[in-house]
Design a protein around this motif. Structure first.
Motif, PDB file in Angstrom:
ATOM      1  N   THR A  12      23.696 -11.332  59.300  1.00 20.70           N
ATOM      2  CA  THR A  12      24.129 -10.161  60.064  1.00 20.70           C
ATOM      3  C   THR A  12      23.003  -9.152  60.271  1.00 20.70           C
ATOM      4  N   ASN A  13      21.866  -9.363  59.594  1.00 21.07           N
ATOM      5  CA  ASN A  13      20.747  -8.436  59.726  1.00 21.07           C
ATOM      6  C   ASN A  13      19.449  -9.244  59.822  1.00 21.07           C
ATOM      7  N   LEU A  14      19.112  -9.655  61.031  1.00 24.28           N
ATOM      8  CA  LEU A  14      17.951 -10.516  61.241  1.00 24.28           C
ATOM      9  C   LEU A  14      16.632  -9.758  61.253  1.00 24.28           C
ATOM     10  N   GLY A  15      16.704  -8.448  61.435  1.00 15.17           N
ATOM     11  CA  GLY A  15      15.472  -7.678  61.549  1.00 15.17           C
ATOM     12  C   GLY A  15      14.716  -8.074  62.814  1.00 15.17           C
ATOM     13  N   SER A  66      25.953 -19.154  51.770  1.00 12.10           N
ATOM     14  CA  SER A  66      26.784 -18.214  52.530  1.00 12.10           C
ATOM     15  C   SER A  66      26.730 -16.807  51.958  1.00 12.10           C
ATOM     16  N   SER A  67      26.453 -16.695  50.654  1.00 18.01           N
ATOM     17  CA  SER A  67      26.414 -15.384  50.005  1.00 18.01           C
ATOM     18  C   SER A  67      25.202 -14.559  50.440  1.00 18.01           C
ATOM     19  N   MET A  68      24.260 -15.187  51.150  1.00 15.94           N
ATOM     20  CA  MET A  68      23.028 -14.493  51.535  1.00 15.94           C
ATOM     21  C   MET A  68      23.068 -13.981  52.973  1.00 15.94           C
ATOM     22  N   THR A  69      24.240 -13.935  53.577  1.00 15.79           N
ATOM     23  CA  THR A  69      24.341 -13.552  54.995  1.00 15.79           C
ATOM     24  C   THR A  69      23.949 -12.097  55.245  1.00 15.79           C
ATOM     25  N   LYS A  70      24.059 -11.250  54.234  1.00 14.83           N
ATOM     26  CA  LYS A  70      23.770  -9.822  54.432  1.00 14.83           C
ATOM     27  C   LYS A  70      22.320  -9.453  54.103  1.00 14.83           C
ATOM     28  N   ASN A  71      21.565 -10.430  53.625  1.00 17.09           N
ATOM     29  CA  ASN A  71      20.149 -10.165  53.345  1.00 17.09           C
ATOM     30  C   ASN A  71      19.395  -9.880  54.641  1.00 17.09           C
TER      31      ASN A  71
END
Length: 638
Positions: A12-15, A66-71
């Motif tokens: 959700t945050n690709l930068g 899947s737990s790393m989607t917000k990184n």
């Protein structure tokens, strides 16, 4: 969505990497539109461009967990994998002439073998991230079977060494770049992009409002609206879980507020959303692959599929009706329904669907039908302020087209590994022979064992991959009998699809239960009850394919078959729910179910016997209801 749908577990945050995905995703969509206009390249080049860009996007968008989607951003190793996936596929383009000419004679080089190995492994990992483990496990099992077939009893084969198997998988037009990815890189992508544009025009909310207006004021109107809306949305969608979450976020709370129990609200949405995968014209995008496998034109398949789809939704619709009567849940008040005038102002949203279906029926290719419909939907989006797009919005739309297609592309390519292995090793006929031997040649048992195989193979698989796997591994058993090809393929397609609501996996039921706060297993069992048509109708159209407009399918015979089948679904649904005119006891439920089966079967004498049983139970129910007094009569009126 991310919790229940693997496709939605993206970063959700690709930068700064957001610009890369924006450009690459937009370029992929433009490429697909361009080749639709000018004609596709040869299958291997078209597929390599299509798959290479898709896998690159998967590694940029989907984390290893899947737990790393917000990184924030994309880790260096995923960036490296994205470049490697792009290189492996575009290696085919750069070396195309050598790979299809010289390599066949002189053999593949070590570099070819290394790239093929990397290509297969990168595909499997990307598919795991965007689709899930089930299809990857099946693909790995297929590869192991190809490698060690000589050690497997009964269904074994001579076996292949890894370099031979890897190059066969990656450089031929019968495995990774076989029919599934060829269809994905031409037709399927366009129809998925068409669905994206329709979402931009807010057609999903329009479908919900239309369904609520048509059914909301009747008994259990909220549940009926959910069924109708899911059927409409299924026409342009390709995922049972996505349908369940998308529609269910609106319909499930509405059903709970009306008085439906949480597990029933989840089940009705899950069963209706799963049915969207069998609803023409999209049919979960599997209809395009079915056309290639069966040799039947796509525009004929979508007509053939209409009656079974109608019977399925009729069964779910009737089930919700009987449950509402059983619970005494009435409809909404008139002032709670969407206003007809407001709906009429949005009637133009139906135009793209009318165009795509109309163009297909008059003989246009799916490519041109999709292009005309895309153009129409794009123009319509400018009619309203809330859907009008700026240049930036159009670029985002192009990227969204690529994002939506990623799970389908990965699934089709991985399904190609399975299909390629089955074809190369001759596994399909061996499985068919095993099923026939197990059933001792009894046709009904062959159908039953094929059904079980399809449900097991279909658990956790997206629609397109689901159909490819079941068509290559389970369908040959039925094709050994004198059954129309389309009936066999629809049979395995249906039972692969209902795996989404069949416990213990039942992904769509899990998604609905998550929204409703219900027990997933209870929701799954209830969804099976509501979707009972999907477990019965396939047996009927294989035994008597008149429901698929095959055989002696004139207007009179088809009309009678449809009417008796609808009565049969009413009888079966009443038996499953335990309510008809009034509550039914267990003996009446058994009789209603038996009568319903007889009614569904399209043979005059058998249907007449079912009609007699149905009529007797109806009369007995009416007599009992009249004797129960005014209070009970009032509780069961529409």
């Amino acid at each position: 969505m991310a919790k229940y749908d693997k496709e939605s577990a993206f970063r959700t945050n690709l930068g700064p990497w957001g610009w890369v995905t924006l450009i690459l995703g937009g370029a992929l969509t433009i490429f697909q539109l361009y080749t639709a206009f000018r004609g596709a390249y040869v299958s291997l080049i078209q597929g390599a461009i299509h798959l290479g860009a898709a896998l690159c996007l998967v590694y940029l968008l989907y984390p290893i967990k899947s737990s790393m989607t917000k990184n924030r951003g994309v880790p260096w190793y995923d960036a490296l994998l994205a470049i490697a996936a792009l290189f492996a596929n575009y290696y085919i383009i750069y070396n195309y002439n050598r790979l299809i000419n010289e390599a066949i004679i002189f053999g593949f080089t070590y570099m070819d073998q290394i790239v093929a190995t990397a290509g297969v492994l990168l595909l499997l990992e990307a598919t795991r991230r965007v689709v899930g483990l089930p299809i990857v496990i099946i693909a790995i099992a297929a590869l192991l079977y190809g490698l060690f077939g000589q050690f497997i009893p009964i269904i074994g084969h001579a076996g292949y060494d890894w370099p031979t198997l890897a190059t066969e998988m990656f450089y031929s037009s019968s495995s990774i770049f076989g029919i599934p990815i060829q269809i994905s890189s031409t037709y399927i992508y366009l129809f998925l992009f068409f669905g994206v544009i329709l979402v931009k025009t807010n057609i999903g909310q329009f479908f919900n409002d239309i369904a609520l207006r048509l059914t909301g004021r009747y008994t259990g109107g909220t549940a009926k609206a959910a069924v109708a809306a899911s059927g409409l949305q299924g026409m342009v969608s390709g995922s049972s879980v996505a349908n369940t979450v998308g529609s269910g976020s609106f319909t499930i709370p509405m059903m709970k507020n009306a008085g439906f129990k949480p597990h029933f609200a989840a089940a009705s949405e899950a069963s209706a959303s799963t049915g969207g995968q069998i609803m023409p014209p999209i049919m979960g995008a599997a209809a395009f692959i079915m056309a290639s496998y069966t040799g039947i034109p796509y525009n004929e398949i979508i007509v053939i599929a209409i009656i079974p789809a109608v019977l399925y939704f009729a069964g779910v619709f009737l089930g919700t009706h009987f449950e509402a009567r059983k619970q005494g849940i009435m409809g909404l008040k008139k002032e709670e329904l969407p206003k007809t005038k407001k709906l009429a102002k949005r009637i133009d949203l139906f135009l793209p669907l009318v165009i795509i279906i109309g163009f297909l029926l008059i003989g246009y290719t799916p490519t041109y039908a999709a292009l005309f419909a895309i153009g129409t939907a794009f123009v319509i989006s400018f009619f309203r302020n809330d859907t009008r797009m700026s240049l930036k919005g159009i670029i985002k739309l192009l990227e969204e087209g690529a994002r939506v297609a990623l799970p389908v592309i990965a699934a089709c390519a991985t399904a190609g590994i399975i299909a390629g292995t089955v074809t190369t090793t001759g596994l399909g006929p061996k499985i068919a022979g095993g099923i026939i031997d197990l059933a001792q040649g009894q046709f009904f048992l062959v159908m039953f064992f094929t059904m079980i195989a399809c449900i097991i193979l279909g658990m956790g698989l997206p629609t397109t991959a689901n159909y490819v796997v079941t068509a290559t591994m389970a369908a040959p058993a039925l094709l050994a009998f004198d059954v129309p090809v389309i009936a066999v393929h629809m049979f395995v397609f249906y039972f692969g699809i209902v795996a989404d609501i069949t416990p213990p996996v039942c992904l769509a039921a899990y998604a609905g239960a998550g929204i409703a706060g219900a027990n997933p297993m209870k929701a799954g069992v209830t969804a099976v009850k509501l979707a009972i048509a999907a477990f019965i109708i396939p047996y009927v159209f294989v035994s008597q394919p008149i429901l698929l407009l095959q055989g002696d399918a004139n207007v009179m015979n088809v009309s009678i078959a449809v009417v008796t089948a609808l009565l049969g679904m009413a009888s079966i649904s009443a038996a499953m729910i335990g309510y008809f005119v009034s509550k039914v006891n267990w003996l009446e439920r058994i009789i209603l179910f038996a009568g319903g089966l007889l009614l569904v079967y399209p043979a005059y004498m058998i249907s007449l016997a079912g009609l007699a049983i149905f009529g007797i139970v109806t009369v007995l129910q009416l007599i009992r209801n009249n004797k129960s007094g005014p209070g009970q009569q009032e509780a069961t009126t529409l």
